[in-house]
Structure formats: C-alpha cells, structure tokens
Design a protein around this motif. Sequence first.
Motif, PDB file in Angstrom:
ATOM      1  N   ALA A   8      14.991  28.343   8.055  1.00  0.00           N
ATOM      2  CA  ALA A   8      16.269  27.490   8.036  1.00  0.00           C
ATOM      3  C   ALA A   8      16.551  26.415   9.056  1.00  0.00           C
ATOM      4  O   ALA A   8      16.002  26.749  10.223  1.00  0.00           O
ATOM      5  N   PRO A   9      17.101  25.381   8.769  1.00  0.00           N
ATOM      6  CA  PRO A   9      17.557  24.878   7.503  1.00  0.00           C
ATOM      7  C   PRO A   9      16.676  23.897   6.710  1.00  0.00           C
ATOM      8  O   PRO A   9      17.184  23.292   5.752  1.00  0.00           O
ATOM      9  N   LYS A  10      15.574  24.411   6.951  1.00  0.00           N
ATOM     10  CA  LYS A  10      14.414  23.475   6.266  1.00  0.00           C
ATOM     11  C   LYS A  10      13.380  24.412   5.189  1.00  0.00           C
ATOM     12  O   LYS A  10      12.656  23.957   4.879  1.00  0.00           O
ATOM     13  N   LYS A  11      13.812  25.547   5.237  1.00  0.00           N
ATOM     14  CA  LYS A  11      13.234  26.659   4.591  1.00  0.00           C
ATOM     15  C   LYS A  11      12.933  26.376   3.201  1.00  0.00           C
ATOM     16  O   LYS A  11      13.931  25.482   2.407  1.00  0.00           O
ATOM     17  N   CYS A  12      11.740  26.557   2.708  1.00  0.00           N
ATOM     18  CA  CYS A  12      11.484  26.282   1.111  1.00  0.00           C
ATOM     19  C   CYS A  12      12.460  26.316   0.201  1.00  0.00           C
ATOM     20  O   CYS A  12      12.743  27.522   0.269  1.00  0.00           O
ATOM     21  N   VAL A  13      12.913  25.334  -0.481  1.00  0.00           N
ATOM     22  CA  VAL A  13      13.775  25.630  -1.597  1.00  0.00           C
ATOM     23  C   VAL A  13      13.252  26.243  -2.832  1.00  0.00           C
ATOM     24  O   VAL A  13      13.956  26.913  -3.953  1.00  0.00           O
ATOM     25  N   GLY A  14      11.801  26.104  -2.958  1.00  0.00           N
ATOM     26  CA  GLY A  14      11.126  26.801  -4.144  1.00  0.00           C
ATOM     27  C   GLY A  14      10.689  28.148  -3.830  1.00  0.00           C
ATOM     28  O   GLY A  14       9.992  28.686  -4.851  1.00  0.00           O
ATOM     29  N   ALA A  15      11.267  28.906  -2.944  1.00  0.00           N
ATOM     30  CA  ALA A  15      10.890  30.374  -2.609  1.00  0.00           C
ATOM     31  C   ALA A  15      10.979  31.194  -3.921  1.00  0.00           C
ATOM     32  O   ALA A  15      10.078  31.972  -4.291  1.00  0.00           O
ATOM     33  N   ASN A  16      12.163  31.304  -4.553  1.00  0.00           N
ATOM     34  CA  ASN A  16      12.158  32.019  -5.576  1.00  0.00           C
ATOM     35  C   ASN A  16      11.264  31.692  -6.922  1.00  0.00           C
ATOM     36  O   ASN A  16      10.724  32.815  -7.257  1.00  0.00           O
ATOM     37  N   ILE A  17      11.226  30.490  -7.125  1.00  0.00           N
ATOM     38  CA  ILE A  17      10.751  30.291  -8.263  1.00  0.00           C
ATOM     39  C   ILE A  17       9.095  30.126  -8.199  1.00  0.00           C
ATOM     40  O   ILE A  17       8.451  30.584  -8.748  1.00  0.00           O
ATOM     41  N   GLY A  18       8.865  30.025  -6.785  1.00  0.00           N
ATOM     42  CA  GLY A  18       7.389  30.276  -6.416  1.00  0.00           C
ATOM     43  C   GLY A  18       6.840  31.530  -6.437  1.00  0.00           C
ATOM     44  O   GLY A  18       5.820  31.957  -6.842  1.00  0.00           O
ATOM     45  N   THR A  19       8.057  32.358  -6.092  1.00  0.00           N
ATOM     46  CA  THR A  19       7.511  33.759  -6.415  1.00  0.00           C
ATOM     47  C   THR A  19       7.391  34.326  -7.762  1.00  0.00           C
ATOM     48  O   THR A  19       6.638  35.162  -8.172  1.00  0.00           O
ATOM     49  N   VAL A  20       8.307  33.924  -8.632  1.00  0.00           N
ATOM     50  CA  VAL A  20       8.049  34.026  -9.870  1.00  0.00           C
ATOM     51  C   VAL A  20       7.004  33.647 -10.543  1.00  0.00           C
ATOM     52  O   VAL A  20       6.083  34.404 -11.480  1.00  0.00           O
ATOM     53  N   GLN A  21       6.507  32.491 -10.218  1.00  0.00           N
ATOM     54  CA  GLN A  21       5.045  31.793 -10.712  1.00  0.00           C
ATOM     55  C   GLN A  21       3.963  32.853 -10.202  1.00  0.00           C
ATOM     56  O   GLN A  21       3.266  32.969 -11.191  1.00  0.00           O
ATOM     57  N   LEU A  22       4.029  33.310  -8.945  1.00  0.00           N
ATOM     58  CA  LEU A  22       2.812  34.143  -8.639  1.00  0.00           C
ATOM     59  C   LEU A  22       3.115  35.516  -9.413  1.00  0.00           C
ATOM     60  O   LEU A  22       2.165  36.154  -9.752  1.00  0.00           O
ATOM     61  N   MET A  23       4.332  35.982  -9.482  1.00  0.00           N
ATOM     62  CA  MET A  23       4.458  37.334 -10.426  1.00  0.00           C
ATOM     63  C   MET A  23       4.020  37.288 -11.715  1.00  0.00           C
ATOM     64  O   MET A  23       3.463  37.960 -12.341  1.00  0.00           O
ATOM     65  N   GLY A  24       4.342  36.112 -12.304  1.00  0.00           N
ATOM     66  CA  GLY A  24       4.121  35.920 -13.679  1.00  0.00           C
ATOM     67  C   GLY A  24       2.465  35.736 -13.674  1.00  0.00           C
ATOM     68  O   GLY A  24       1.669  36.335 -14.646  1.00  0.00           O
ATOM     69  N   LEU A  25       1.704  35.068 -12.885  1.00  0.00           N
ATOM     70  CA  LEU A  25       0.501  35.111 -12.869  1.00  0.00           C
ATOM     71  C   LEU A  25      -0.236  36.681 -12.888  1.00  0.00           C
ATOM     72  O   LEU A  25      -1.271  36.959 -13.457  1.00  0.00           O
ATOM     73  N   CYS A  26       0.412  37.343 -11.861  1.00  0.00           N
ATOM     74  CA  CYS A  26      -0.045  38.973 -11.883  1.00  0.00           C
ATOM     75  C   CYS A  26       0.138  39.421 -13.249  1.00  0.00           C
ATOM     76  O   CYS A  26      -0.917  40.219 -13.799  1.00  0.00           O
TER      77      CYS A  26
END
Length: 423
Positions: free
Chosen positions: A352-370
């Motif tokens: 913070a305060p530059k932390k990745c804004v896509g952390a949640n959707i990025g995690t969803v993408q990786l879990m979807g790949l699994c």
Amino acid sequence: MTTPQHPEDFLHAMRTRSAAEDGIFWVDDTRLGVFEPEAARRVSATNWHRFVMNDRLVDMVRRRRSPEVRWSQVRSAWLTQLHTLATAEHHGDLIDRMERIIDERLGEDVDLVMLTQDVALRSMLPVALSGLTAGEADLVRRDLEMKLLRLVAPAPGGVRHHLRFVAVQLRSGLVVRRVLRQRARGKRRREQDLADPFVDLLPQLGMDRALDVVTTVLTAIGGPPGTAAASLLYEFVRNPEWQRRLTEELCAVDPVEFLTAPTHAAPVTHRFVKEVLRLWSPPLLLVRHNNHLFDFGKTRLEPGDWYLLSPHLIHRDERVWKQPDVFDPDRFLPGAPHGPADRNCYVPFGWAPKKCVGANIGTVQLMGLCHLLCNRYHLSVDRPEDLTMALRFAPVPENFRGRLALRRPGSRSTDLELPENCP
Ligand code: HEM
C-alpha cells in the motif's frame, strides 16, 4: 513497473547479501536494496502518500499547472469498477474465455509458458479494455506481447525489432485514445471495464494522462498474470499429491459457490495459489525512485536515490519464513508453524498505497485455471521432475512443453458443471 534484465542466478548473490546485511544494502552504486519487510512497507507508504499525477505535456510546455489528479482517485475508480465485476457471472465469463483459448490448442505440442501467457492476457483483456474490434484487440495484444517478450527473452532483439516494437506501441496507444474519445462522444458504447471511469474524467485528466492510466492497467495485465499462471502449471505438474488434493476439492465444490467466492469455496486450492505466488512472485524486482529521507542506521536513502523492492526476496528470507524454498501450501493453514511471521512478510501484490488493484481478480483467474486443469483438461508434460525455473524479470519455467487434452473427449463448455465422475 520497471524491471532490469539479469542473468539467471543474479538473485542468489542478492539473497546471500540480504541475509548477511539484514535486508538493506547497496546493490550497486546507485540502487539501495530494501528487502527487509517492515522497511519495504515504510518506504512504499511514505513515497506514495498523496502521490499526484504529473502535469499534462501541453501544460508543461506552456509552463502552467494542469488540474490536479491524485493517484488515489485513479485507484479508487479502478477498485470501484473491479468491485462491480466481482460477481459469479463475470467470474464465469473470465473462466469461459480461458477455456475457449485453451480449447483452440487442444492436442498440440505447445510451449506452456507462451500458452499460459496468451490465456491469461486474452482472457483478462476485456476486464481492462472491452468492446474492441478484432483488429484493435490484436494490436493491443501484440503491443503487450512484445513488451513481455523483451522482458522474458534471454537475448534482446536488434534495431529492426526495436523499431517494430515502437511502431506497435504507438498504434496501440492510438487505439486506446480512439476508444476513449469515441466513448466520450457517444460514438462507441460505454463498457464495464477499467478504462471506462476515465471517460468521464477526461476533462480533468486530458487525453495523455488518461492514456497513461489505461496503459498502466494494460501493462499490469500483460506481465504478472501470465507468468504467475505459468508458475502455477509448473508446480501443478511437479506435485502429483497436490494435483490429487486440488482435484478432490474442485470436483466436489458447488459451482455457484466457487464462482461467487472461490477463495472461500475452495480453501485448499486457495492455499495452493498463495504458495505459488509466494515462491514465484512476479516481477522479481521493482525499481523505484525515492522522494524522502530514510535513515536506516547503517545507511541512508536520500531524496533522488533509487531503491529496489522484491516480494520474491522477502518470500525467500529465512529470517521470516521457515524452509522458504520448500513448496508447501499448508504453511497458509491458520497457526501453521512455517506460515508468514506477519502480514508484511507475504506481499505478492506489493505494498500500500500502490498495492496491485487486480489482486482479487488475479487470484480468481488462477483458481479458475486450477478448476479447468482438474475438471476439464488433462495436462501431460515430459519428465516433469527435470523441469527448472529461470529467474528473468519474473520466474519463467524453462523448456516447459506439453499437451492438453480433454478429460472427457467431446465435452462442451462446462459452465463449471460438475462432472459425473471426477477423474
Ligand atoms: C497474479 C496476478 C498478479 C500479480 C502477481 C500482480 C502483482 C503486482 C505487483 C507486485 C504490483 C506492484 C505493486 C507495488 O508497486 O507495490 C502490481 C501493480 C498493479 N497491478 Fe497487479 N498483479 C497481478 C494481476 C493484476 C491484474 C489481473 C490487474 C488488473 C485487472 C492488475 C493491475 C495492477 C495495477 C493497475 C497495478 C498498479 C497499481 C498502482 O500503480 O497503483 N494486476 N501488480
């Protein structure tokens, strides 16, 4: 994100020095490594506090001030839009897009690094910038692919390659400008993507700053999501026991619950993804410009100096992680003795305060790949035990070739329906 290109074992020497010098040392004459977790948090927080965008080019030339735009306004526009996209329906669309891209390559002998990069980028592109014609999408994608290739390729290209790179970059920028302008004039439909909030902010931002904002997101989806997906595949094929555990969980998971909140519905898979991101965090180094004075006792970071941050080096630090080189997702079980010492020690998405804004959707993408790997596809890789990881701008598996086949030949888009018999 700026990352230098290095030979493969450059991080080994840095790790050794970091351990000996408590995580803070001059990497070379101009750059201070800030690899101590609390110091990294503090330096980021101070440097980006109340950060304001640069003035517009036209105003700089005319020596006048542009309307002030705080970076926190930009981030808040992204986060609001991402919140509206965090639904079961949008998550399902993202996973469907990944599935369609993988289906195009079924049965082929493929470079799995390039495939995962393609899957991650093309499936995420509509989240960043949607409603493009096929030609526009192709240009934007080529621009991002060329940027990435410059970072992951072992050898830089020649002059002609560089000129082509610049030309594609300019044309891709023109696409973004056209999209924003046409949406503002009502000649193109408004879309639910990360560019759209800036259409309304155009009068305040100006086109050049709006382009910078959209390019920041495009660049962000062009690198880390794909390299993280390649690392995920790498650990998946090397850990048959974890393949079994993921398959057991993902075959039994309720599809609606998975799409609504995957991290809650599939905690084992979430731990697996978190451990992949701990061990193989992209990018390996972040280069930053410092604007404040920091006194670390043995050395000082002055305004104007450069510093390096590295989630990877923090994640591999033996002072804060037990057995940091061992792949063990169960270290994220609550109370695990080899888990993170505190929240500053696990920073795959930065600070913070530059932390990745896509952390949640990025995690969803990786879990979807699994989910796809366990339910829909069978992945075969020759001699997975011999695979190695090269450390370039990000971790990149070497000679990672394989084939994907349908687990049940002839099956159509699953919509995450449960298979009758889990493999
Ligand atoms: C697994 C996937 C991803 C990883 C590992 C990752 C990692 C990172 C890291 C380390 C940073 C730098 C943070 C810092 O400077 O402290 C960052 C920034 C950023 N990321 Fe991600 N990212 C991922 C996916 C995404 C996605 C999917 C999006 C967009 C949909 C995204 C958008 C951004 C943006 C816009 C920034 C810049 C934030 C700012 O400048 O304020 N990222 N990411």
